[in-house]
Write a protein that holds these residues in place. Structure first.
Motif, PDB file in Angstrom:
ATOM      1  N   GLN A   1      41.125  41.706  46.389  1.00  0.00           N
ATOM      2  CA  GLN A   1      40.221  40.638  46.803  1.00  0.00           C
ATOM      3  C   GLN A   1      38.991  40.580  45.894  1.00  0.00           C
ATOM      4  O   GLN A   1      38.540  39.504  45.524  1.00  0.00           O
TER       5      GLN A   1
ATOM      6  N   ILE B   1      39.855  38.841  42.708  1.00  0.00           N
ATOM      7  CA  ILE B   1      39.930  37.393  42.905  1.00  0.00           C
ATOM      8  C   ILE B   1      38.523  36.802  42.901  1.00  0.00           C
ATOM      9  O   ILE B   1      38.272  35.778  42.261  1.00  0.00           O
TER      10      ILE B   1
ATOM     11  N   SER C   1      37.053  36.838  39.354  1.00  0.00           N
ATOM     12  CA  SER C   1      37.636  35.818  38.478  1.00  0.00           C
ATOM     13  C   SER C   1      37.156  34.430  38.880  1.00  0.00           C
ATOM     14  O   SER C   1      36.934  33.573  38.029  1.00  0.00           O
ATOM     15  N   SER C   2      36.941  34.203  40.176  1.00  0.00           N
ATOM     16  CA  SER C   2      36.414  32.915  40.642  1.00  0.00           C
ATOM     17  C   SER C   2      34.993  32.702  40.154  1.00  0.00           C
ATOM     18  O   SER C   2      34.634  31.607  39.719  1.00  0.00           O
TER      19      SER C   2
ATOM     20  N   GLN D   1      44.428  34.831  47.650  1.00  0.00           N
ATOM     21  CA  GLN D   1      43.939  33.705  46.865  1.00  0.00           C
ATOM     22  C   GLN D   1      44.070  32.399  47.644  1.00  0.00           C
ATOM     23  O   GLN D   1      43.205  31.534  47.573  1.00  0.00           O
TER      24      GLN D   1
ATOM     25  N   PHE E   1      47.954  39.360  46.263  1.00  0.00           N
ATOM     26  CA  PHE E   1      47.086  38.507  45.454  1.00  0.00           C
ATOM     27  C   PHE E   1      47.261  37.043  45.852  1.00  0.00           C
ATOM     28  O   PHE E   1      46.287  36.329  46.080  1.00  0.00           O
ATOM     29  N   ARG E   2      48.502  36.602  45.953  1.00  0.00           N
ATOM     30  CA  ARG E   2      48.768  35.198  46.310  1.00  0.00           C
ATOM     31  C   ARG E   2      48.292  34.882  47.723  1.00  0.00           C
ATOM     32  O   ARG E   2      47.733  33.814  47.974  1.00  0.00           O
TER      33      ARG E   2
END
Length: 78
Positions: A61, A64, A67-68, A36, A32-33
């Protein structure tokens, strides 16, 4: 005696399963990090986070990206 061996094997299998799940959860957080921050592609991330398949990294992905998109929509409505 056989019963005791079965109990021991069940316990060992359970411990191994828990360790695998913990490692997988850590790999998900790392992936995730990485994604991101945009440091690596999905395929490269899957190679670095060995318990995860490319499909699992793609799902991360997608999370992410979703959520973006939600954050952008919230900013636009404010």
């Amino acid at each position: 005696m056989l019963y005791k061996l079965d109990e021991k094997q069940i316990l060992l299998d359970y411990i191994e399963s828990e360790r695998y799940e913990a490692a997988k959860e850590g790999a998900k957080k790392t992936a995730f990090r990485i994604l991101q921050a945009g440091l690596m592609s999905v395929e490269e991330t899957a190679k670095c986070c060995s318990p995860l398949s490319v499909e699992e990294v793609k799902k991360i992905q997608e999370e992410i990206l979703q959520s973006s998109e939600q954050e952008i929509q919230e900013i636009q409505t404010d």
